[in-house]
Design a protein around this motif. Structure first.
Motif, PDB file in Angstrom:
ATOM      1  N   LEU A 401      -5.722  -0.248  -0.092  1.00 35.10           N
ATOM      2  CA  LEU A 401      -4.812   0.541  -0.914  1.00 35.10           C
ATOM      3  C   LEU A 401      -3.977   1.392   0.031  1.00 35.10           C
ATOM      4  O   LEU A 401      -4.504   2.240   0.747  1.00 35.10           O
ATOM      5  CB  LEU A 401      -5.590   1.430  -1.883  1.00 35.10           C
ATOM      6  CG  LEU A 401      -4.753   2.385  -2.740  1.00 35.10           C
ATOM      7  CD1 LEU A 401      -3.828   1.604  -3.687  1.00 35.10           C
ATOM      8  CD2 LEU A 401      -5.654   3.338  -3.536  1.00 35.10           C
ATOM      9  N   TRP A 402      -2.669   1.142   0.048  1.00 32.08           N
ATOM     10  CA  TRP A 402      -1.743   1.831   0.938  1.00 32.08           C
ATOM     11  C   TRP A 402      -1.023   2.955   0.195  1.00 32.08           C
ATOM     12  O   TRP A 402      -0.741   2.851  -1.002  1.00 32.08           O
ATOM     13  CB  TRP A 402      -0.687   0.859   1.453  1.00 32.08           C
ATOM     14  CG  TRP A 402      -1.163  -0.142   2.452  1.00 32.08           C
ATOM     15  CD1 TRP A 402      -1.849  -1.297   2.203  1.00 32.08           C
ATOM     16  CD2 TRP A 402      -0.974  -0.083   3.870  1.00 32.08           C
ATOM     17  NE1 TRP A 402      -2.099  -1.963   3.373  1.00 32.08           N
ATOM     18  CE2 TRP A 402      -1.575  -1.246   4.410  1.00 32.08           C
ATOM     19  CE3 TRP A 402      -0.351   0.820   4.729  1.00 32.08           C
ATOM     20  CZ2 TRP A 402      -1.571  -1.524   5.777  1.00 32.08           C
ATOM     21  CZ3 TRP A 402      -0.342   0.542   6.085  1.00 32.08           C
ATOM     22  CH2 TRP A 402      -0.949  -0.602   6.608  1.00 32.08           C
ATOM     23  N   THR A 403      -0.656   4.007   0.912  1.00 30.80           N
ATOM     24  CA  THR A 403       0.172   5.060   0.333  1.00 30.80           C
ATOM     25  C   THR A 403       1.015   5.725   1.412  1.00 30.80           C
ATOM     26  O   THR A 403       0.716   5.644   2.604  1.00 30.80           O
ATOM     27  CB  THR A 403      -0.684   6.117  -0.399  1.00 30.80           C
ATOM     28  OG1 THR A 403       0.151   6.955  -1.203  1.00 30.80           O
ATOM     29  CG2 THR A 403      -1.455   6.993   0.582  1.00 30.80           C
ATOM     30  N   GLY A 418       1.501  16.469   7.481  1.00 30.56           N
ATOM     31  CA  GLY A 418       2.676  15.763   7.979  1.00 30.56           C
ATOM     32  C   GLY A 418       2.806  14.372   7.373  1.00 30.56           C
ATOM     33  O   GLY A 418       1.828  13.793   6.888  1.00 30.56           O
ATOM     34  N   ARG A 419       4.000  13.806   7.421  1.00 34.44           N
ATOM     35  CA  ARG A 419       4.303  12.529   6.781  1.00 34.44           C
ATOM     36  C   ARG A 419       3.562  11.369   7.443  1.00 34.44           C
ATOM     37  O   ARG A 419       3.645  11.178   8.650  1.00 34.44           O
ATOM     38  CB  ARG A 419       5.807  12.269   6.847  1.00 34.44           C
ATOM     39  CG  ARG A 419       6.629  13.312   6.123  1.00 34.44           C
ATOM     40  CD  ARG A 419       8.069  13.268   6.554  1.00 34.44           C
ATOM     41  NE  ARG A 419       8.887  14.150   5.727  1.00 34.44           N
ATOM     42  CZ  ARG A 419      10.136  14.477   5.991  1.00 34.44           C
ATOM     43  NH1 ARG A 419      10.725  13.990   7.083  1.00 34.44           N
ATOM     44  NH2 ARG A 419      10.807  15.274   5.191  1.00 34.44           N
ATOM     45  N   VAL A 420       2.867  10.586   6.623  1.00 34.85           N
ATOM     46  CA  VAL A 420       2.113   9.451   7.144  1.00 34.85           C
ATOM     47  C   VAL A 420       2.175   8.283   6.171  1.00 34.85           C
ATOM     48  O   VAL A 420       2.509   8.435   4.995  1.00 34.85           O
ATOM     49  CB  VAL A 420       0.625   9.810   7.389  1.00 34.85           C
ATOM     50  CG1 VAL A 420       0.491  10.855   8.484  1.00 34.85           C
ATOM     51  CG2 VAL A 420      -0.036  10.291   6.099  1.00 34.85           C
ATOM     52  N   VAL A 421       1.836   7.110   6.677  1.00 33.85           N
ATOM     53  CA  VAL A 421       1.535   5.928   5.869  1.00 33.85           C
ATOM     54  C   VAL A 421       0.118   5.525   6.249  1.00 33.85           C
ATOM     55  O   VAL A 421      -0.175   5.353   7.434  1.00 33.85           O
ATOM     56  CB  VAL A 421       2.511   4.775   6.165  1.00 33.85           C
ATOM     57  CG1 VAL A 421       2.115   3.525   5.385  1.00 33.85           C
ATOM     58  CG2 VAL A 421       3.941   5.185   5.837  1.00 33.85           C
ATOM     59  N   PHE A 422      -0.775   5.411   5.261  1.00 36.01           N
ATOM     60  CA  PHE A 422      -2.155   5.049   5.596  1.00 36.01           C
ATOM     61  C   PHE A 422      -2.745   4.166   4.500  1.00 36.01           C
ATOM     62  O   PHE A 422      -2.168   4.015   3.420  1.00 36.01           O
ATOM     63  CB  PHE A 422      -3.014   6.303   5.822  1.00 36.01           C
ATOM     64  CG  PHE A 422      -3.332   7.090   4.582  1.00 36.01           C
ATOM     65  CD1 PHE A 422      -4.509   6.877   3.868  1.00 36.01           C
ATOM     66  CD2 PHE A 422      -2.458   8.072   4.119  1.00 36.01           C
ATOM     67  CE1 PHE A 422      -4.810   7.614   2.736  1.00 36.01           C
ATOM     68  CE2 PHE A 422      -2.746   8.821   2.988  1.00 36.01           C
ATOM     69  CZ  PHE A 422      -3.930   8.580   2.286  1.00 36.01           C
ATOM     70  N   TYR A 423      -3.897   3.582   4.811  1.00 39.68           N
ATOM     71  CA  TYR A 423      -4.559   2.733   3.829  1.00 39.68           C
ATOM     72  C   TYR A 423      -6.057   2.985   3.832  1.00 39.68           C
ATOM     73  O   TYR A 423      -6.647   3.399   4.830  1.00 39.68           O
ATOM     74  CB  TYR A 423      -4.247   1.249   4.077  1.00 39.68           C
ATOM     75  CG  TYR A 423      -4.709   0.687   5.400  1.00 39.68           C
ATOM     76  CD1 TYR A 423      -5.819  -0.147   5.490  1.00 39.68           C
ATOM     77  CD2 TYR A 423      -4.002   0.950   6.577  1.00 39.68           C
ATOM     78  CE1 TYR A 423      -6.225  -0.694   6.700  1.00 39.68           C
ATOM     79  CE2 TYR A 423      -4.393   0.402   7.786  1.00 39.68           C
ATOM     80  CZ  TYR A 423      -5.507  -0.414   7.838  1.00 39.68           C
ATOM     81  OH  TYR A 423      -5.894  -0.948   9.041  1.00 39.68           O
ATOM     82  N   VAL A 424      -6.663   2.763   2.671  1.00 40.41           N
ATOM     83  CA  VAL A 424      -8.087   2.942   2.498  1.00 40.41           C
ATOM     84  C   VAL A 424      -8.694   1.670   1.925  1.00 40.41           C
ATOM     85  O   VAL A 424      -7.990   0.772   1.451  1.00 40.41           O
ATOM     86  CB  VAL A 424      -8.399   4.142   1.570  1.00 40.41           C
ATOM     87  CG1 VAL A 424      -7.797   5.419   2.114  1.00 40.41           C
ATOM     88  CG2 VAL A 424      -7.927   3.865   0.141  1.00 40.41           C
ATOM     89  N   ASP A 425     -10.024   1.606   1.963  1.00 41.06           N
ATOM     90  CA  ASP A 425     -10.754   0.497   1.367  1.00 41.06           C
ATOM     91  C   ASP A 425     -10.706   0.647  -0.154  1.00 41.06           C
ATOM     92  O   ASP A 425     -11.153   1.671  -0.691  1.00 41.06           O
ATOM     93  CB  ASP A 425     -12.198   0.541   1.884  1.00 41.06           C
ATOM     94  CG  ASP A 425     -13.052  -0.589   1.359  1.00 41.06           C
ATOM     95  OD1 ASP A 425     -12.521  -1.490   0.662  1.00 41.06           O
ATOM     96  OD2 ASP A 425     -14.269  -0.578   1.621  1.00 41.06           O
ATOM     97  N   GLN A 426     -10.180  -0.343  -0.852  1.00 39.04           N
ATOM     98  CA  GLN A 426     -10.098  -0.254  -2.306  1.00 39.04           C
ATOM     99  C   GLN A 426     -11.466  -0.018  -2.932  1.00 39.04           C
ATOM    100  O   GLN A 426     -11.600   0.773  -3.881  1.00 39.04           O
ATOM    101  CB  GLN A 426      -9.488  -1.537  -2.883  1.00 39.04           C
ATOM    102  CG  GLN A 426      -7.990  -1.679  -2.636  1.00 39.04           C
ATOM    103  CD  GLN A 426      -7.389  -2.842  -3.412  1.00 39.04           C
ATOM    104  OE1 GLN A 426      -7.869  -3.220  -4.471  1.00 39.04           O
ATOM    105  NE2 GLN A 426      -6.334  -3.411  -2.869  1.00 39.04           N
ATOM    106  N   ALA A 427     -12.488  -0.670  -2.404  1.00 35.83           N
ATOM    107  CA  ALA A 427     -13.824  -0.527  -2.991  1.00 35.83           C
ATOM    108  C   ALA A 427     -14.348   0.896  -2.905  1.00 35.83           C
ATOM    109  O   ALA A 427     -15.145   1.329  -3.756  1.00 35.83           O
ATOM    110  CB  ALA A 427     -14.794  -1.482  -2.297  1.00 35.83           C
TER     111      ALA A 427
END
Length: 430
Positions: A401-403, A418-427
């Motif tokens: 899941l990206w945001t 601060g401004r970032v783009v990151f992703y996490v494990d959906q589960a």
């Protein structure tokens, strides 16, 4: 994402150009959506399950400029498409580290923008979508122009996210434009709060009107001389885009007819992409808060009446499904959540009644919502989510899941807003 919405009665009074009798717009029982004409507003409770909403009064009309706008851009060139941009990325976004990243449940990785983009007040990140171009995994983020006149509209950051184990992500900005005549174009002066990528088409939210559509195969290279730094469109013998090397042209739009008024008429604050059902859909939703951006169905609880719509897509064309040029939402919900900035489908289930909502409530939150249960909240104040999150994208595999974040209090530190783009494990957040 802000705006002011006139509060009126809870009965949908709009009529549409087809002459078909239209039902009222209001909350409706899950099993009885079509029999709710004249439904009164129901009390709203923050964190309550999604409420099925009668959207039978709502239509979007295809402006049908597909061939016209494409022909207008023919003299502008060369057309390089998305592959041409990916082959010419000119900015470097360092990867986030264990000591320099936002706290988020299930965090897996991410990057920040370069120093100039982290600090600029002229451009503000808003939306995020992702996809594949050839063998390249690509993230696309939109930025809203927040400086003084002239309004440069919306730009995109095209980022190669194929190798998130490297030291940095390479990216480039592209200016979004609207063709105006043969060989000429102008900016797209809207908020750009939502993106959804299907095939060659990029859908973008147009807050007060609906959705605009851009063709990624039509990205064109323009002049970057100093002449173009302050110019847009045809200038003498060259084409300018305020110094940007590439422009992405609009090809059409889906707009709400002027005859559809509040409370039926929605805002298009953010978009999402859902491929779980038998028909792919573009998701759209409304940003509402308790002060300057109240929504028609807030009732006595301002900020909670934001609606979420599912717009069916024609898989053969990647355009919305239309009948006589009009498209209707296949389903709609009242979210019962304030300050929503983005949406993504929960891809670990085939049910199309569950979503993640990105919210700036509590300075930042991720809400897991559905029609069958109260929300699950991941809050920035509890070190469970980043501050000021905006658009989201869930990978179809059910993995990530990206945001993207907007930035908090002018901080340039990824760990503190601060401004970032990151992703996490959906589960981890399911």
């Amino acid at each position: 994402m802000t705006g002011i919405y006139e509060k009126t009665s809870s009965i949908c009074i709009a009529a549409w150009v087809t002459g078909v009798g239209l039902l009222g717009c209001g909350p409706a029982p899950e099993s009885d959506v079509e029999d709710t004409a004249g439904v009164s507003q129901q009390a709203l409770t923050e964190g309550a399950p999604l409420t099925t909403h009668d959207a039978s009064c709502l239509r979007l009309q295809d402006q049908n400029t597909w061939s016209t706008y494409a022909s207008y851009m023919t003299p502008v060139g060369p057309a390089v498409g998305l592959p041409g941009v990916l082959a010419d990325l000119n900015r470097v976004g360092p990867m986030l580290t264990s000591s320099n990243r936002p706290s988020a449940v299930g965090y897996k990785g991410g990057f920040r923008w370069n120093d100039g983009d982290m600090a600029t007040s002229d451009w503000i990140p808003q939306a995020l979508t992702a996809g594949v171009s050839g063998s390249t995994n690509v993230a696309i983020a939109s930025w809203h122009y927040g400086a003084a006149s002239p309004d440069k509209g919306v730009r995109l950051s095209v980022a190669d996210i194929s190798d998130m184990s490297s030291s940095a992500v390479n990216y480039r900005h592209v200016l979004m434009v609207r063709p105006t005549s043969s060989g000429n174009f102008t900016t797209v002066p809207i908020h750009g709060g939502g993106l959804a990528w299907f095939g060659n088409y990029l859908y973008m939210a147009d807050t007060s009107q609906g959705m605009r559509v851009f063709d990624l195969t039509q990205i064109r290279q323009v002049d970057t001389s100093t002449t173009c730094d302050t110019q847009i469109g045809k200038v003498g013998s060259v084409w300018c885009a305020y110094g940007y090397k590439f422009v992405l042209p609009q090809v059409s739009a889906y707009v709400v007819p002027s005859t559809i008024t509040s409370p039926c008429r929605p805002k298009f604050s953010f978009l999402g992409k859902d491929t779980r059902g038998t028909t792919d859909v573009v998701l759209s939703g409304e940003y509402c808060n308790s002060s300057d951006a109240q929504c028609p169905y807030d009732g006595s609880t301002p900020g909670l009446g934001g609606r979420l719509y599912r717009w069916p897509l024609d898989s053969a064309t990647n355009r919305l499904k239309t009948v006589n040029g009009a498209v209707t939402p296949e389903r709609a919900y009242i979210m019962n959540e304030p300050n929503v900035q983005g949406v993504a489908p929960i891809m670990t289930t085939t049910a199309t009644t569950s979503y993640w909502l990105s919210s700036t409530r509590y300075s930042g939150a991720l809400f897991k919502v559905s029609t069958g249960a109260s929300r699950t909240a991941y809050l920035s104040g509890s070190s469970q989510w980043a501050r000021m999150p905006e658009g989201m994208h869930a990978t179809g595999s059910g993995t990530n899941l990206w945001t993207v974040t907007e930035g908090y209090n002018g901080s340039t530190s990824p760990a503190s807003g601060g401004r970032v783009v990151f992703y996490v494990d959906q589960a981890a957040v399911d």
